[in-house]
Design a protein around this motif. Sequence first.
Motif, PDB file in Angstrom:
ATOM      1  N   SER A  96      68.273 120.995  64.145  1.00 24.84           N
ATOM      2  CA  SER A  96      67.203 121.930  64.463  1.00 24.84           C
ATOM      3  C   SER A  96      67.357 123.142  63.540  1.00 24.84           C
ATOM      4  O   SER A  96      68.093 123.086  62.553  1.00 24.84           O
ATOM      5  CB  SER A  96      67.266 122.330  65.942  1.00 24.84           C
ATOM      6  OG  SER A  96      66.165 123.158  66.298  1.00 24.84           O
ATOM      7  N   THR A  97      66.664 124.231  63.846  1.00 16.90           N
ATOM      8  CA  THR A  97      66.746 125.432  63.020  1.00 16.90           C
ATOM      9  C   THR A  97      67.070 126.638  63.900  1.00 16.90           C
ATOM     10  O   THR A  97      67.003 126.576  65.130  1.00 16.90           O
ATOM     11  CB  THR A  97      65.425 125.704  62.277  1.00 16.90           C
ATOM     12  OG1 THR A  97      64.411 126.072  63.237  1.00 16.90           O
ATOM     13  CG2 THR A  97      64.974 124.492  61.500  1.00 16.90           C
ATOM     14  N   ILE A  98      67.382 127.741  63.252  1.00 13.39           N
ATOM     15  CA  ILE A  98      67.601 128.993  63.966  1.00 13.39           C
ATOM     16  C   ILE A  98      66.277 129.466  64.572  1.00 13.39           C
ATOM     17  O   ILE A  98      65.203 129.035  64.146  1.00 13.39           O
ATOM     18  CB  ILE A  98      68.178 130.061  63.027  1.00 13.39           C
ATOM     19  CG1 ILE A  98      67.257 130.279  61.814  1.00 13.39           C
ATOM     20  CG2 ILE A  98      69.570 129.685  62.573  1.00 13.39           C
ATOM     21  CD1 ILE A  98      67.715 131.396  60.903  1.00 13.39           C
ATOM     22  N   THR A 187      64.455 122.014  70.846  1.00 12.56           N
ATOM     23  CA  THR A 187      63.816 120.731  70.558  1.00 12.56           C
ATOM     24  C   THR A 187      62.489 120.939  69.830  1.00 12.56           C
ATOM     25  O   THR A 187      62.145 120.177  68.917  1.00 12.56           O
ATOM     26  CB  THR A 187      63.581 119.949  71.864  1.00 12.56           C
ATOM     27  OG1 THR A 187      64.826 119.784  72.556  1.00 12.56           O
ATOM     28  CG2 THR A 187      62.991 118.581  71.584  1.00 12.56           C
ATOM     29  N   SER A 188      61.741 121.977  70.215  1.00 10.11           N
ATOM     30  CA  SER A 188      60.483 122.287  69.516  1.00 10.11           C
ATOM     31  C   SER A 188      60.749 122.613  68.054  1.00 10.11           C
ATOM     32  O   SER A 188      59.992 122.202  67.168  1.00 10.11           O
ATOM     33  CB  SER A 188      59.788 123.461  70.203  1.00 10.11           C
ATOM     34  OG  SER A 188      59.438 123.147  71.536  1.00 10.11           O
ATOM     35  N   ARG A 189      61.815 123.337  67.791  1.00 11.46           N
ATOM     36  CA  ARG A 189      62.161 123.648  66.404  1.00 11.46           C
ATOM     37  C   ARG A 189      62.599 122.390  65.660  1.00 11.46           C
ATOM     38  O   ARG A 189      62.309 122.233  64.458  1.00 11.46           O
ATOM     39  CB  ARG A 189      63.255 124.718  66.369  1.00 11.46           C
ATOM     40  CG  ARG A 189      62.866 126.032  67.044  1.00 11.46           C
ATOM     41  CD  ARG A 189      63.818 127.153  66.682  1.00 11.46           C
ATOM     42  NE  ARG A 189      65.173 126.921  67.124  1.00 11.46           N
ATOM     43  CZ  ARG A 189      65.705 127.388  68.247  1.00 11.46           C
ATOM     44  NH1 ARG A 189      64.952 128.104  69.085  1.00 11.46           N
ATOM     45  NH2 ARG A 189      66.965 127.145  68.564  1.00 11.46           N
ATOM     46  N   ALA A 190      63.304 121.493  66.361  1.00 15.38           N
ATOM     47  CA  ALA A 190      63.724 120.238  65.733  1.00 15.38           C
ATOM     48  C   ALA A 190      62.510 119.357  65.422  1.00 15.38           C
ATOM     49  O   ALA A 190      62.459 118.694  64.376  1.00 15.38           O
ATOM     50  CB  ALA A 190      64.703 119.499  66.650  1.00 15.38           C
ATOM     51  N   ARG A 192      59.651 120.321  64.541  1.00 16.46           N
ATOM     52  CA  ARG A 192      58.901 120.868  63.409  1.00 16.46           C
ATOM     53  C   ARG A 192      59.447 120.372  62.075  1.00 16.46           C
ATOM     54  O   ARG A 192      58.707 120.260  61.096  1.00 16.46           O
ATOM     55  CB  ARG A 192      58.932 122.394  63.468  1.00 16.46           C
ATOM     56  CG  ARG A 192      57.912 123.059  62.581  1.00 16.46           C
ATOM     57  CD  ARG A 192      57.806 124.537  62.844  1.00 16.46           C
ATOM     58  NE  ARG A 192      56.653 125.093  62.154  1.00 16.46           N
ATOM     59  CZ  ARG A 192      56.308 126.377  62.185  1.00 16.46           C
ATOM     60  NH1 ARG A 192      57.025 127.226  62.878  1.00 16.46           N
ATOM     61  NH2 ARG A 192      55.251 126.802  61.516  1.00 16.46           N
ATOM     62  N   ILE A 193      60.746 120.106  62.015  1.00 17.93           N
ATOM     63  CA  ILE A 193      61.350 119.651  60.750  1.00 17.93           C
ATOM     64  C   ILE A 193      61.680 118.165  60.788  1.00 17.93           C
ATOM     65  O   ILE A 193      62.264 117.629  59.839  1.00 17.93           O
ATOM     66  CB  ILE A 193      62.629 120.441  60.444  1.00 17.93           C
ATOM     67  CG1 ILE A 193      63.670 120.230  61.560  1.00 17.93           C
ATOM     68  CG2 ILE A 193      62.311 121.922  60.276  1.00 17.93           C
ATOM     69  CD1 ILE A 193      65.036 120.804  61.245  1.00 17.93           C
ATOM     70  N   SER A 194      61.302 117.493  61.872  1.00 19.76           N
ATOM     71  CA  SER A 194      61.697 116.092  62.057  1.00 19.76           C
ATOM     72  C   SER A 194      61.194 115.193  60.935  1.00 19.76           C
ATOM     73  O   SER A 194      60.068 115.343  60.444  1.00 19.76           O
ATOM     74  CB  SER A 194      61.157 115.601  63.408  1.00 19.76           C
ATOM     75  OG  SER A 194      61.434 114.234  63.592  1.00 19.76           O
ATOM     76  N   ILE A 234      70.778 128.291  58.189  1.00 19.46           N
ATOM     77  CA  ILE A 234      69.387 128.011  58.565  1.00 19.46           C
ATOM     78  C   ILE A 234      69.311 126.939  59.645  1.00 19.46           C
ATOM     79  O   ILE A 234      68.490 127.022  60.564  1.00 19.46           O
ATOM     80  CB  ILE A 234      68.588 127.570  57.327  1.00 19.46           C
ATOM     81  CG1 ILE A 234      68.604 128.668  56.261  1.00 19.46           C
ATOM     82  CG2 ILE A 234      67.158 127.218  57.692  1.00 19.46           C
ATOM     83  CD1 ILE A 234      67.975 128.255  54.946  1.00 19.46           C
ATOM     84  N   LEU A 235      70.171 125.927  59.538  1.00 19.05           N
ATOM     85  CA  LEU A 235      70.080 124.763  60.428  1.00 19.05           C
ATOM     86  C   LEU A 235      71.076 124.858  61.566  1.00 19.05           C
ATOM     87  O   LEU A 235      72.150 125.459  61.435  1.00 19.05           O
ATOM     88  CB  LEU A 235      70.323 123.482  59.629  1.00 19.05           C
ATOM     89  CG  LEU A 235      69.392 123.228  58.445  1.00 19.05           C
ATOM     90  CD1 LEU A 235      69.783 121.946  57.736  1.00 19.05           C
ATOM     91  CD2 LEU A 235      67.941 123.176  58.891  1.00 19.05           C
TER      92      LEU A 235
END
Length: 321
Positions: A96-98, A187-190, A192-194, A234-235
């Motif tokens: 995920s991301t920060i 999870t929402s952030r994950a 986005r980059i999935s 970042i991650l």
Amino acid sequence: YIRVVNSSILIMTKYIKSGEAMPSNLHLWDPNPTQTAIIETKTMDFYPTSAIGSSDVISFTIPPLQSYMLDKVEVLTEIRVQTAGNENPAEFAAVSTIPHLAAGLWRNVEVTIGGSTITQSFDNSYAMFKFWETVIHTPTGSQRLLREKEGLILDNVASKEDSENLIFYPAADGAGVRPDAVNTNSTSRADRISQGRTVSLISDLNIPLFNQQKLLPSNLEIQIGLTKNYPGFILMSADASTEKVVFDKVILRCTFQRPSDIVLNLIEERLARENAIYHADRGVLSSHTITEGATEQTIENLFNGTLPYCCLIGVQDRRAF
């Protein structure tokens, strides 16, 4: 003029011209006189002067423009997350991301104007100050906009331990139903980059020189250097993860204002006689050790030199270092 007499108000008006006493909707022939000091607003995009992929520092040059004064600088970025082998991560990968993605992209920001350089006092001070200024000064109603523009998705947890939980996609049960994560916003952030999805971000360049009401004078050449941050900053992922952040596009979008010639001449004439003063912040980080087990600690000489107008105090577990 207005005069108050014995709690009553007496209003008397003196008109220099009889036409001024008429409402504007009765002026059938005489156009209302209007005048503005700003006659044009222009937005320009500037591309890097250095290669994005092969260099950690992305450099830009904003050329001197005659008659145009700089108003705002924004950073437009497109990024993807890939594996060490340049492949897209698998579905439901534990990465995920920060919480504030746009703030964490840059480890350092350097601005040079007229031979003077504005630099930060430590790595990631830009990320830290942009995050706190955004969170503190942003109304609740604007968070949805910042979610789309800057990737700001704060944790929704009850404890610090829950915020550090790296299980973004819990295993499905026997019926194939996947339960919610402890930190659903992670999870929402994950998501986005999935699977290598491209994330587009746009945010103000959080440099005080660009974020004030006064415009910068015309004919200024400005050099800007953005240093990419480490993937580990970042991650959010396990220590053994090898995912990396790929920068596909970085653009500076600058907004300029062009004053009327009369106003511009007045500004240039005064600048020839005296300097214009612009406010510029400089973030300084100092660390102090707290004795293990101590319930009270006195720190002397916390500030050296000029006292800050704002101070943020945080406590960090020594094991994090």
